[in-house]
Write a protein that holds these residues in place. Structure first.
Motif, PDB file in Angstrom:
ATOM      1  N   ASP A 170       0.813  -1.216   0.000  1.00 54.24           N
ATOM      2  CA  ASP A 170       0.000   0.000   0.000  1.00 54.24           C
ATOM      3  C   ASP A 170       0.845   1.264   0.000  1.00 54.24           C
ATOM      4  N   VAL A 171       2.060   1.183   0.528  1.00 53.89           N
ATOM      5  CA  VAL A 171       2.872   2.385   0.697  1.00 53.89           C
ATOM      6  C   VAL A 171       4.209   2.364  -0.036  1.00 53.89           C
ATOM      7  N   MET A 172       4.555   1.270  -0.670  1.00 53.38           N
ATOM      8  CA  MET A 172       5.861   1.162  -1.331  1.00 53.38           C
ATOM      9  C   MET A 172       5.696   0.998  -2.837  1.00 53.38           C
ATOM     10  N   THR A 173       6.703   1.474  -3.558  1.00 50.58           N
ATOM     11  CA  THR A 173       6.746   1.324  -5.001  1.00 50.58           C
ATOM     12  C   THR A 173       7.648   0.148  -5.337  1.00 50.58           C
ATOM     13  N   PRO A 174       7.200  -0.780  -6.168  1.00 45.08           N
ATOM     14  CA  PRO A 174       8.045  -1.924  -6.534  1.00 45.08           C
ATOM     15  C   PRO A 174       9.316  -1.482  -7.254  1.00 45.08           C
ATOM     16  N   ILE A 175      10.399  -2.207  -6.994  1.00 42.92           N
ATOM     17  CA  ILE A 175      11.676  -1.979  -7.661  1.00 42.92           C
ATOM     18  C   ILE A 175      11.995  -3.219  -8.480  1.00 42.92           C
ATOM     19  N   ASP A 176      12.462  -3.024  -9.698  1.00 41.83           N
ATOM     20  CA  ASP A 176      12.802  -4.141 -10.572  1.00 41.83           C
ATOM     21  C   ASP A 176      14.182  -4.684 -10.209  1.00 41.83           C
ATOM     22  N   TYR A 177      14.223  -5.891  -9.618  1.00 37.93           N
ATOM     23  CA  TYR A 177      15.479  -6.560  -9.288  1.00 37.93           C
ATOM     24  C   TYR A 177      15.892  -7.534 -10.384  1.00 37.93           C
ATOM     25  N   GLY A 178      15.259  -7.504 -11.505  1.00 42.25           N
ATOM     26  CA  GLY A 178      15.491  -8.475 -12.566  1.00 42.25           C
ATOM     27  C   GLY A 178      14.172  -9.125 -12.923  1.00 42.25           C
ATOM     28  N   ASN A 179      14.202  -9.975 -13.886  1.00 44.34           N
ATOM     29  CA  ASN A 179      12.964 -10.569 -14.397  1.00 44.34           C
ATOM     30  C   ASN A 179      12.203 -11.398 -13.366  1.00 44.34           C
ATOM     31  N   THR A 180      12.895 -12.041 -12.422  1.00 49.72           N
ATOM     32  CA  THR A 180      12.202 -12.940 -11.496  1.00 49.72           C
ATOM     33  C   THR A 180      11.368 -12.205 -10.466  1.00 49.72           C
ATOM     34  N   ASN A 181      11.755 -10.991 -10.076  1.00 48.16           N
ATOM     35  CA  ASN A 181      11.029 -10.268  -9.038  1.00 48.16           C
ATOM     36  C   ASN A 181      10.379  -8.991  -9.553  1.00 48.16           C
ATOM     37  N   LYS A 182      10.243  -8.869 -10.846  1.00 48.14           N
ATOM     38  CA  LYS A 182       9.726  -7.634 -11.423  1.00 48.14           C
ATOM     39  C   LYS A 182       8.336  -7.313 -10.872  1.00 48.14           C
ATOM     40  N   GLY A 183       8.193  -6.079 -10.413  1.00 48.42           N
ATOM     41  CA  GLY A 183       6.911  -5.626  -9.920  1.00 48.42           C
ATOM     42  C   GLY A 183       6.589  -6.018  -8.493  1.00 48.42           C
ATOM     43  N   LYS A 184       7.508  -6.643  -7.769  1.00 49.43           N
ATOM     44  CA  LYS A 184       7.265  -7.045  -6.389  1.00 49.43           C
ATOM     45  C   LYS A 184       7.988  -6.092  -5.443  1.00 49.43           C
ATOM     46  N   VAL A 185       7.365  -5.812  -4.326  1.00 46.96           N
ATOM     47  CA  VAL A 185       8.007  -5.034  -3.285  1.00 46.96           C
ATOM     48  C   VAL A 185       8.821  -5.998  -2.430  1.00 46.96           C
ATOM     49  N   LYS A 186      10.100  -5.709  -2.256  1.00 45.28           N
ATOM     50  CA  LYS A 186      10.947  -6.558  -1.430  1.00 45.28           C
ATOM     51  C   LYS A 186      10.786  -6.140   0.016  1.00 45.28           C
ATOM     52  N   VAL A 187      10.350  -7.065   0.860  1.00 47.68           N
ATOM     53  CA  VAL A 187      10.103  -6.760   2.266  1.00 47.68           C
ATOM     54  C   VAL A 187      10.916  -7.670   3.164  1.00 47.68           C
ATOM     55  N   LEU A 188      11.076  -7.248   4.409  1.00 49.33           N
ATOM     56  CA  LEU A 188      11.702  -8.061   5.441  1.00 49.33           C
ATOM     57  C   LEU A 188      10.655  -8.375   6.494  1.00 49.33           C
ATOM     58  N   SER A 189      10.700  -9.577   7.017  1.00 50.94           N
ATOM     59  CA  SER A 189       9.782  -9.983   8.070  1.00 50.94           C
ATOM     60  C   SER A 189      10.484  -9.865   9.418  1.00 50.94           C
ATOM     61  N   SER A 190       9.801  -9.268  10.379  1.00 50.40           N
ATOM     62  CA  SER A 190      10.394  -9.127  11.709  1.00 50.40           C
ATOM     63  C   SER A 190      10.540 -10.472  12.401  1.00 50.40           C
ATOM     64  N   SER A 191       9.792 -11.467  11.949  1.00 49.57           N
ATOM     65  CA  SER A 191       9.817 -12.760  12.626  1.00 49.57           C
ATOM     66  C   SER A 191      10.592 -13.852  11.892  1.00 49.57           C
ATOM     67  N   SER A 192      10.798 -13.691  10.584  1.00 51.80           N
ATOM     68  CA  SER A 192      11.412 -14.826   9.895  1.00 51.80           C
ATOM     69  C   SER A 192      12.441 -14.481   8.822  1.00 51.80           C
ATOM     70  N   SER A 193      12.825 -13.219   8.680  1.00 47.52           N
ATOM     71  CA  SER A 193      13.864 -12.902   7.697  1.00 47.52           C
ATOM     72  C   SER A 193      15.205 -13.448   8.166  1.00 47.52           C
ATOM     73  N   THR A 194      15.971 -13.946   7.219  1.00 46.09           N
ATOM     74  CA  THR A 194      17.268 -14.542   7.523  1.00 46.09           C
ATOM     75  C   THR A 194      18.390 -13.645   7.018  1.00 46.09           C
ATOM     76  N   LEU A 195      19.602 -14.007   7.380  1.00 48.32           N
ATOM     77  CA  LEU A 195      20.768 -13.287   6.873  1.00 48.32           C
ATOM     78  C   LEU A 195      20.832 -13.393   5.352  1.00 48.32           C
ATOM     79  N   GLU A 196      20.389 -14.510   4.811  1.00 51.94           N
ATOM     80  CA  GLU A 196      20.355 -14.678   3.356  1.00 51.94           C
ATOM     81  C   GLU A 196      19.368 -13.705   2.712  1.00 51.94           C
ATOM     82  N   ASP A 197      18.228 -13.445   3.370  1.00 55.22           N
ATOM     83  CA  ASP A 197      17.270 -12.461   2.861  1.00 55.22           C
ATOM     84  C   ASP A 197      17.892 -11.072   2.814  1.00 55.22           C
ATOM     85  N   ILE A 198      18.619 -10.728   3.877  1.00 51.77           N
ATOM     86  CA  ILE A 198      19.290  -9.432   3.939  1.00 51.77           C
ATOM     87  C   ILE A 198      20.356  -9.337   2.862  1.00 51.77           C
ATOM     88  N   ASP A 199      21.135 -10.403   2.703  1.00 52.27           N
ATOM     89  CA  ASP A 199      22.171 -10.425   1.655  1.00 52.27           C
ATOM     90  C   ASP A 199      21.565 -10.220   0.278  1.00 52.27           C
TER      91      ASP A 199
END
Length: 86
Positions: A9-38
């Motif tokens: 509702d509040v973020m604009t999607p960023i194109d990270y390449g064809n696989t994630n096009k149009g998706k907002v990349k988010v972090l979860s306070s309960s389950s994001s991993t170091l790999e997600d951050i990387d």
């Protein structure tokens, strides 16, 4: 504090390449991993002050806050230092 909004509702999607096009990349306070951050850091060519939403869970995506790319990078370095000291 839990906001009555989803991350998309509040973020604009960023194109990270064809696989994630149009998706907002988010972090979860309960389950994001170091790999997600990387993944965000490695795939982001954005300004270090750009922000990413933090949600309560990936399923509900209720927005609880934001974190800047700069703070995310600092946090990652701090976590790695703590791991190395064990």
């Amino acid at each position: 504090r839990l906001y009555p909004l989803s991350a998309s509702d509040v973020m604009t999607p960023i194109d990270y390449g064809n696989t994630n096009k149009g998706k907002v990349k988010v972090l979860s306070s309960s389950s994001s991993t170091l790999e997600d951050i990387d993944e965000i850091i490695e795939n982001s060519s954005a300004d270090p002050l750009s922000v990413f939403p933090v949600v309560d869970s990936f399923a509900s995506q209720n927005l609880i806050g934001f974190i800047s790319l700069l703070d995310l990078t600092r946090y990652r370095k701090d976590v790695l230092r703590r791991i190395e000291s064990l």
